[in-house]
Scaffold this motif. Structure first.
Motif, PDB file in Angstrom:
ATOM      1  N   PHE A 130       0.831  -1.206   0.000  1.00 34.83           N
ATOM      2  CA  PHE A 130       0.000   0.000   0.000  1.00 34.83           C
ATOM      3  C   PHE A 130       0.870   1.262   0.000  1.00 34.83           C
ATOM      4  O   PHE A 130       0.646   2.204   0.770  1.00 34.83           O
ATOM      5  CB  PHE A 130      -0.954   0.015   1.205  1.00 34.83           C
ATOM      6  CG  PHE A 130      -1.886  -1.159   1.242  1.00 34.83           C
ATOM      7  CD1 PHE A 130      -2.870  -1.306   0.276  1.00 34.83           C
ATOM      8  CD2 PHE A 130      -1.772  -2.131   2.226  1.00 34.83           C
ATOM      9  CE1 PHE A 130      -3.735  -2.393   0.313  1.00 34.83           C
ATOM     10  CE2 PHE A 130      -2.630  -3.213   2.266  1.00 34.83           C
ATOM     11  CZ  PHE A 130      -3.615  -3.349   1.303  1.00 34.83           C
ATOM     12  N   CYS A 131       1.862   1.280  -0.883  1.00 29.06           N
ATOM     13  CA  CYS A 131       2.795   2.399  -0.938  1.00 29.06           C
ATOM     14  C   CYS A 131       2.177   3.571  -1.702  1.00 29.06           C
ATOM     15  O   CYS A 131       1.157   3.435  -2.382  1.00 29.06           O
ATOM     16  CB  CYS A 131       4.102   1.969  -1.616  1.00 29.06           C
ATOM     17  SG  CYS A 131       3.853   1.420  -3.326  1.00 29.06           S
ATOM     18  N   TYR A 161       2.547 -10.349 -11.671  1.00 30.78           N
ATOM     19  CA  TYR A 161       1.291  -9.684 -11.329  1.00 30.78           C
ATOM     20  C   TYR A 161       1.488  -8.348 -10.611  1.00 30.78           C
ATOM     21  O   TYR A 161       0.584  -7.524 -10.576  1.00 30.78           O
ATOM     22  CB  TYR A 161       0.375 -10.596 -10.505  1.00 30.78           C
ATOM     23  CG  TYR A 161       0.943 -11.119  -9.217  1.00 30.78           C
ATOM     24  CD1 TYR A 161       0.888 -10.368  -8.052  1.00 30.78           C
ATOM     25  CD2 TYR A 161       1.508 -12.383  -9.153  1.00 30.78           C
ATOM     26  CE1 TYR A 161       1.399 -10.859  -6.861  1.00 30.78           C
ATOM     27  CE2 TYR A 161       2.025 -12.884  -7.965  1.00 30.78           C
ATOM     28  CZ  TYR A 161       1.960 -12.116  -6.820  1.00 30.78           C
ATOM     29  OH  TYR A 161       2.462 -12.599  -5.644  1.00 30.78           O
ATOM     30  N   MET A 162       2.652  -8.073 -10.025  1.00 24.04           N
ATOM     31  CA  MET A 162       2.915  -6.756  -9.432  1.00 24.04           C
ATOM     32  C   MET A 162       3.521  -5.863 -10.520  1.00 24.04           C
ATOM     33  O   MET A 162       4.718  -5.631 -10.577  1.00 24.04           O
ATOM     34  CB  MET A 162       3.866  -6.885  -8.241  1.00 24.04           C
ATOM     35  CG  MET A 162       3.305  -7.713  -7.107  1.00 24.04           C
ATOM     36  SD  MET A 162       4.452  -7.803  -5.734  1.00 24.04           S
ATOM     37  CE  MET A 162       3.597  -8.972  -4.664  1.00 24.04           C
ATOM     38  N   ILE A 163       2.660  -5.366 -11.396  1.00 23.05           N
ATOM     39  CA  ILE A 163       3.105  -4.722 -12.631  1.00 23.05           C
ATOM     40  C   ILE A 163       2.784  -3.237 -12.572  1.00 23.05           C
ATOM     41  O   ILE A 163       1.641  -2.842 -12.332  1.00 23.05           O
ATOM     42  CB  ILE A 163       2.419  -5.358 -13.857  1.00 23.05           C
ATOM     43  CG1 ILE A 163       2.594  -6.886 -13.836  1.00 23.05           C
ATOM     44  CG2 ILE A 163       2.974  -4.785 -15.155  1.00 23.05           C
ATOM     45  CD1 ILE A 163       1.736  -7.595 -14.854  1.00 23.05           C
ATOM     46  N   ILE A 198      11.320   5.501 -12.374  1.00 19.60           N
ATOM     47  CA  ILE A 198      10.138   5.934 -11.629  1.00 19.60           C
ATOM     48  C   ILE A 198       8.985   5.011 -12.006  1.00 19.60           C
ATOM     49  O   ILE A 198       8.640   4.878 -13.187  1.00 19.60           O
ATOM     50  CB  ILE A 198       9.795   7.396 -11.936  1.00 19.60           C
ATOM     51  CG1 ILE A 198      10.916   8.306 -11.425  1.00 19.60           C
ATOM     52  CG2 ILE A 198       8.473   7.785 -11.301  1.00 19.60           C
ATOM     53  CD1 ILE A 198      10.647   9.784 -11.623  1.00 19.60           C
ATOM     54  N   PHE A 199       8.385   4.384 -11.011  1.00 22.34           N
ATOM     55  CA  PHE A 199       7.310   3.403 -11.200  1.00 22.34           C
ATOM     56  C   PHE A 199       5.981   4.060 -10.851  1.00 22.34           C
ATOM     57  O   PHE A 199       5.810   4.588  -9.746  1.00 22.34           O
ATOM     58  CB  PHE A 199       7.538   2.172 -10.321  1.00 22.34           C
ATOM     59  CG  PHE A 199       8.818   1.446 -10.603  1.00 22.34           C
ATOM     60  CD1 PHE A 199       8.835   0.333 -11.411  1.00 22.34           C
ATOM     61  CD2 PHE A 199      10.023   1.888 -10.071  1.00 22.34           C
ATOM     62  CE1 PHE A 199      10.011  -0.338 -11.685  1.00 22.34           C
ATOM     63  CE2 PHE A 199      11.205   1.228 -10.329  1.00 22.34           C
ATOM     64  CZ  PHE A 199      11.202   0.117 -11.144  1.00 22.34           C
ATOM     65  N   HIS A 200       5.028   3.991 -11.776  1.00 22.14           N
ATOM     66  CA  HIS A 200       3.719   4.591 -11.548  1.00 22.14           C
ATOM     67  C   HIS A 200       2.731   3.540 -11.040  1.00 22.14           C
ATOM     68  O   HIS A 200       3.080   2.382 -10.821  1.00 22.14           O
ATOM     69  CB  HIS A 200       3.225   5.242 -12.840  1.00 22.14           C
ATOM     70  CG  HIS A 200       3.992   6.479 -13.209  1.00 22.14           C
ATOM     71  ND1 HIS A 200       3.559   7.737 -12.916  1.00 22.14           N
ATOM     72  CD2 HIS A 200       5.198   6.636 -13.830  1.00 22.14           C
ATOM     73  CE1 HIS A 200       4.437   8.635 -13.343  1.00 22.14           C
ATOM     74  NE2 HIS A 200       5.440   7.982 -13.915  1.00 22.14           N
ATOM     75  N   GLN A 201       1.492   3.950 -10.878  1.00 23.85           N
ATOM     76  CA  GLN A 201       0.439   3.133 -10.273  1.00 23.85           C
ATOM     77  C   GLN A 201       0.397   1.733 -10.885  1.00 23.85           C
ATOM     78  O   GLN A 201       0.589   1.559 -12.083  1.00 23.85           O
ATOM     79  CB  GLN A 201      -0.913   3.817 -10.462  1.00 23.85           C
ATOM     80  CG  GLN A 201      -2.079   3.121  -9.779  1.00 23.85           C
ATOM     81  CD  GLN A 201      -2.024   3.260  -8.274  1.00 23.85           C
ATOM     82  OE1 GLN A 201      -1.680   4.326  -7.767  1.00 23.85           O
ATOM     83  NE2 GLN A 201      -2.340   2.213  -7.552  1.00 23.85           N
ATOM     84  N   ASN A 202       0.137   0.746 -10.055  1.00 20.99           N
ATOM     85  CA  ASN A 202       0.134  -0.644 -10.504  1.00 20.99           C
ATOM     86  C   ASN A 202      -1.139  -0.984 -11.262  1.00 20.99           C
ATOM     87  O   ASN A 202      -2.182  -0.339 -11.093  1.00 20.99           O
ATOM     88  CB  ASN A 202       0.254  -1.582  -9.295  1.00 20.99           C
ATOM     89  CG  ASN A 202      -0.929  -1.441  -8.361  1.00 20.99           C
ATOM     90  OD1 ASN A 202      -1.061  -0.434  -7.673  1.00 20.99           O
ATOM     91  ND2 ASN A 202      -1.792  -2.438  -8.323  1.00 20.99           N
ATOM     92  N   THR A 220      -2.926  -8.056  -4.012  1.00 16.45           N
ATOM     93  CA  THR A 220      -3.855  -7.601  -2.965  1.00 16.45           C
ATOM     94  C   THR A 220      -3.350  -6.372  -2.237  1.00 16.45           C
ATOM     95  O   THR A 220      -4.144  -5.663  -1.593  1.00 16.45           O
ATOM     96  CB  THR A 220      -4.093  -8.736  -1.945  1.00 16.45           C
ATOM     97  OG1 THR A 220      -2.825  -9.170  -1.440  1.00 16.45           O
ATOM     98  CG2 THR A 220      -4.800  -9.899  -2.615  1.00 16.45           C
ATOM     99  N   TYR A 221      -2.036  -6.082  -2.281  1.00 16.71           N
ATOM    100  CA  TYR A 221      -1.483  -4.948  -1.537  1.00 16.71           C
ATOM    101  C   TYR A 221      -1.090  -3.794  -2.462  1.00 16.71           C
ATOM    102  O   TYR A 221      -0.410  -2.868  -2.011  1.00 16.71           O
ATOM    103  CB  TYR A 221      -0.255  -5.400  -0.736  1.00 16.71           C
ATOM    104  CG  TYR A 221      -0.560  -6.531   0.220  1.00 16.71           C
ATOM    105  CD1 TYR A 221      -1.366  -6.335   1.329  1.00 16.71           C
ATOM    106  CD2 TYR A 221      -0.048  -7.808  -0.004  1.00 16.71           C
ATOM    107  CE1 TYR A 221      -1.656  -7.379   2.197  1.00 16.71           C
ATOM    108  CE2 TYR A 221      -0.327  -8.855   0.855  1.00 16.71           C
ATOM    109  CZ  TYR A 221      -1.131  -8.633   1.965  1.00 16.71           C
ATOM    110  OH  TYR A 221      -1.412  -9.662   2.819  1.00 16.71           O
TER     111      TYR A 221
END
Length: 923
Positions: free
Chosen positions: A39-40, A66-68, A128-132, A139-140
């Protein structure tokens, strides 16, 4: 030459426990990579420092299954601030971004390997990583990155321009084309060549220790080539190919060991560890026997990637951590490892050169390409970085490797050996097992693609070795069993297996059947059993597989053993199914067009009837390319059979030509026949009309010149007549003329030749003003501001006005109407019909017909009962009524008013025609 650039992680915005960003510094099959906190807050960022200032050529990212992240941005900088703040980006320059697929098509079971090509210089790289992407597994709401790879050159790397020009010169004399796809992926001495050993996929497949040995052997191979020791280079090349397969197997073992530890199955973990140690020892001993290691076994020492500060780096090529040597109580003694346990190159040996990489379940295939966006409409800073030309997103693994493959290994199966046949497979392939043996069929049914390929190639060799005197029944049985396996292999999604099936089928048709003198029935059996599967593969989603299948069908149709059977043409002219894929329809149409050119419509299986029925039905297909190819086929048929082709098409009339396809077809027929097309006929008519108009204008211009000359001659004649009369009247009393105001010798002075009005103010400037504002016979064009006669206003608008292209002629009233209003004008039918010029004149102001003749124009335009729309007349009448109430206009001579002094003023002799008397004056 670009190579792998080492880096350390300087900072990250956060990480989950056990998944630090420093894990990205290690490339191995078992790495976990970086994972953001649960939940970052977004965006998350990672800053990497490269071992030296370099020019980055290529970046590779291996995403989580899946954490993309929806988007990853890239920034580069030469240095960092003195007090580094993670979110401070003033010194970073933005390179662009890449979008990642949401992985829904694979059920979030694949990892996407993204390769992007850049050209930027710096030492610090920020991601820089944007919204998943949201899915049920994440789930997190985290994002993750399994691995990152940087490929580039040192920033001060030599004189690259000189190297490039030298390489181009060498290629020119050797006849090499740098764009030749056959040279793609080869070294060829290019300065921009990137070694496959520096690719991220290589390290993520290979056991780290074996990967380092492969790199060392590759360096020695290049040295051998430079020294022209080609036999030694060939030996090293074979060893590298063998070691790649060895490294893949050891990587699998390592993954299985890790899975066993996670499940707390320590017996299986110990077994895998011993299996790895024994297999590694066998391979190294085999290499030593061939003299290929030469002391490289020191590399078996742990080669940990330095996680210390940056100044400990000594080479841009980072080393991977290698598993430590097995303990003596767990493996055989070292003395036992000195004996060679691996044969040099058996057919089932793991050292056989693999045609492609294999993979494990932890490295599943990459998902499909990310959704395409309209890049041209984006701002410059928002444009994504260019992806590789070959494919939008590289896949890391072969698509046929799945959980079943890894499950087999976990059950204790040995990699490289086919697993036993299941009961269902035994029932399905019982006839093939009876003929070819269970081992070969098990290989063809194996879940490992390399086993399936080896089985087909082994069967090919086995069939070629069958002696000529073998009984016919045995030969036929082996052929039919082979066709069964070929047909199954043609549905394989792995390219190398599909290629092996095509090679086997070609050998059976062109070599096996002729060698044993089998009948045409056997050839027919081979073709009829395999052609449906081949045609289905022409609709594959992979472009390479589609092209391979189409080319093989065309080649097979031209085999001297297959061509007389006329089997393949009958399949190609079958009507397209409504629900068939676009790729399949396009491939079938393309194949038909190519084979028609190769075979023709003689005794080849293609008939005019079958081809034309198929092509005409294809004209209704939803895919444009299919319809376009159908048109091309119809035109090809028309060249050979004109009369027969026209029988299958509708008549060539205006209603048919409304369909653009039929219009194209009939115009193509005209070109083939040498006739002008409709477009060419219209162009010719248009050119002829323009030429006629041009000629008409030239004739009018000549006539106007002649008329001007005639008027000048007439004026000279009048002057001579006056001079002749004067001497005769001398001595006699002068008789005043009838009208003292109009002397005979100055008849045309102070006279308007259009309305006949005379005024003392009609000097040269006065007449211009009269024409411009007051003459009742003239008007100004509202569109070009020229002064023209009212009687010729319509002709002026249609032929001479600057905006003549905007007017059209109404066939009912014969007047000029704006083209955009012309359809409504004609449809309304409210205009007054015009009469012939011999019967009546037509006024363009009031749109009324009146008496024909030149004098009738004066009466209509200047008389009080004439045109009611002549604004100049209306203005003069109002002005005259305001001068003296009750007095007429007969005695008025005001030049400024331009009022007519009566109809008694004669028109000049030989008065001008409408077209010649036109005055063009612009203010």
């Amino acid at each position: 030459m670009p190579h792998k650039i080492g880096f350390v992680v300087v900072s990250s915005s956060g990480h989950e426990d056990g998944f630090s960003a420093r894990e990205l510094m290690i490339h191995a099959p078992t790495v976990s990579g970086w994972r953001s906190p649960r939940f970052c807050q977004f965006p998350q960022e990672i800053v990497l420092q490269m071992v030296e200032r370099c020019r980055i050529r290529k970046l590779q990212l291996l995403a989580h299954q899946y954490m993309i992240s929806s988007k990853i941005e890239f920034y580069i900088s030469e240095s960092l601030p003195e007090y580094f703040v993670p979110y401070q980006a003033e010194r970073f320059r933005r390179l662009g971004y890449v979008s990642l697929c949401d992985n829904q098509k694979t059920g979030c079971k694949a990892r996407e390997l993204k390769s992007v090509y850049v050209d930027a210089v710096g030492q610090f790289l920020k991601l820089i990583f944007h919204q998943n992407h949201v899915n049920k597994y994440n789930t997190y709401n985290q994002v993750a990155l399994v691995a990152v790879n940087i490929i580039g050159d040192p920033a001060d790397f030599g004189d690259e321009s000189n190297i490039t020009s030298r390489e181009k010169l060498i290629d020119h004399y050797l006849g090499h084309n740098p764009e030749d796809p056959a040279l793609e992926g080869t070294y060829a001495g290019r300065s921009d060549y990137i070694s496959p050993l520096d690719d991220l996929a290589f390290d993520m497949y290979q056991d780290p220790e074996v990967a380092q040995i492969i790199r060392k052997l590759d360096e020695r191979k290049r040295e051998a080539v430079q020294r022209e020791r080609y036999d030694h280079a060939k030996k090293l090349k074979q060893a590298i190919a063998d070691l790649q397969k060895v490294g893949e197997r050891l990587g699998r073992y390592e993954v299985e060991k890790r899975c066993a530890v996670e499940k707390e199955d320590y017996d299986l973990a110990k077994e895998k560890k011993q299996q790895m140690a024994c297999y590694r020892a066998q391979v190294y001993e085999q290499l030593e026997l061939h003299g290929l290691l030469h002391g490289e076994l020191e590399m078996r020492r742990p080669l940990d990637l330095p996680l210390q500060p940056l100044d400990h780096f000594s080479s841009p090529h980072h080393r991977k951590p290698a598993p430590s040597l097995p303990q003596p109580e767990e493996v055989a003694p070292e003395s036992q490892l000195a004996h060679p346990l691996l044969q040099e190159k058996p057919s089932s040996s793991p050292l056989a050169p693999p045609p492609r990489h294999t993979a494990v379940d932890q490295l599943l295939p990459a998902a499909g390409p990310p959704p395409r966006s309209n890049v041209d409409t984006l701002p410059y800073d928002e444009r994504p970085l260019p992806a590789p030309r070959k494919q939008q997103a590289e896949v890391l693994t072969e698509p046929d490797v799945g959980e079943a493959d890894l499950g087999t290994l976990r059950r204790g199966g040995v990699a490289g050996e086919p697993e036993p046949l299941s009961e269902k497979a035994l029932r399905e392939a019982s006839s093939a097992v009876d003929v070819l043996g269970e081992t070969l069929v098990a290989g063809a049914y194996s879940k490992t693609w390399s086993c399936r390929e080896d089985a087909l190639l082994g069967l090919c060799r086995r069939l070629m070795e069958v002696p000529v005197g073998t009984p016919k029944e045995d030969v036929k049985s082996m052929l039919r069993a082979s066709v069964f396996l070929v047909r199954r292999a043609m549905k394989d999604i792995v390219t190398s297996v599909f290629q092996a099936s095509l090679k086997l089928l070609k050998m059976m048709i062109t070599q096996y059947i002729p060698k044993h003198q089998l009948s045409k029935l056997e050839t027919t059996h081979c073709v009829e059993r395999t052609i449906p599967a081949l045609l289905a593969r022409t609709g594959d989603s992979s472009t390479r597989l589609r092209i391979m299948a189409s080319n093989f069908i065309q080649e097979m149709a031209l085999f001297k053993e297959v061509k007389p059977l006329q089997i393949i043409p009958s399949y190609l002219v079958q009507p397209l199914k409504v629900n068939c894929s676009a790729h399949l329809a396009m491939s079938q149409m393309d194949l038909l067009a190519r084979l028609l050119r190769d075979l023709g419509t003689g005794s080849t299986g293609f008939t005019v009837d079958s081809v034309m029925k198929f092509a005409v039905s294809a004209l209704e297909h939803r895919v444009y390319e299919v319809r376009e190819t159908a048109v091309r086929i119809i035109l090809d048929m028309y060249r050979q059979h004109q009369a027969l082709t026209l029988e299958y098409l509708p008549p060539d009339d205006s209603s048919t030509r409304r369909n653009i396809l039929y219009k194209t077809i009939f115009e193509g027929f005209a070109k083939i026949d040498g006739r002008p097309t409709d477009a060419e006929v219209k162009a010719q008519k248009r050119a002829a009309t323009e030429e006629a108009e041009k000629q008409k204008k030239e004739e009018i211009k000549v006539l106007q010149g002649q008329l001007a000359a005639l008027q000048e001659t007439q004026a000279h004649v009048q002057e001579k007549d006056i001079d002749t009369v004067r001497p005769k009247n001398q001595g006699r009393k002068a008789v005043p003329p009838e009208d003292p105001e109009i002397p005979d010798n100055h008849y045309l002075d102070n006279l308007c030749i259009f309305c006949g009005e005379r005024s003392e103010s009609f000097t040269e400037e006065g007449l211009d003003l009269h024409y411009w504002k007051y003459c009742l016979m003239l008007t100004r064009c509202d569109h070009c501001r020229q002064v023209v006669e009212i009687s010729s206003l319509t002709e002026h608008l249609l032929t001479e006005c600057d905006q003549k292209d905007g007017f059209g002629k109404c066939h009912r009233c014969s007047e000029a109407v704006r083209k955009e209003e012309l359809p409504r004008h004609i449809k309304a039918k409210e205009c007054n019909p015009a009469k012939s010029e011999k019967l009546a004149n037509r006024c363009p102001l009031c749109h009324e017909n009146f008496t024909p003749g030149e004098e009738a124009w004066k009466v209509h335009l200047m008389g009080p009962a004439g045109c009611t729309r002549n604004l100049r007349k209306t203005h003069i009448l109002h002005k005259a009524q305001a001068v003296l109430p009750g007095k007429g206009l007969a005695g008025t001579k005001s030049g400024s008013s331009g009022a007519k002094s009566g109809s008694k003023i004669p028109t000049p002799k030989g008065g001008l025609s409408k077209s010649s008397s036109r005055t063009h004056t612009k203010r």
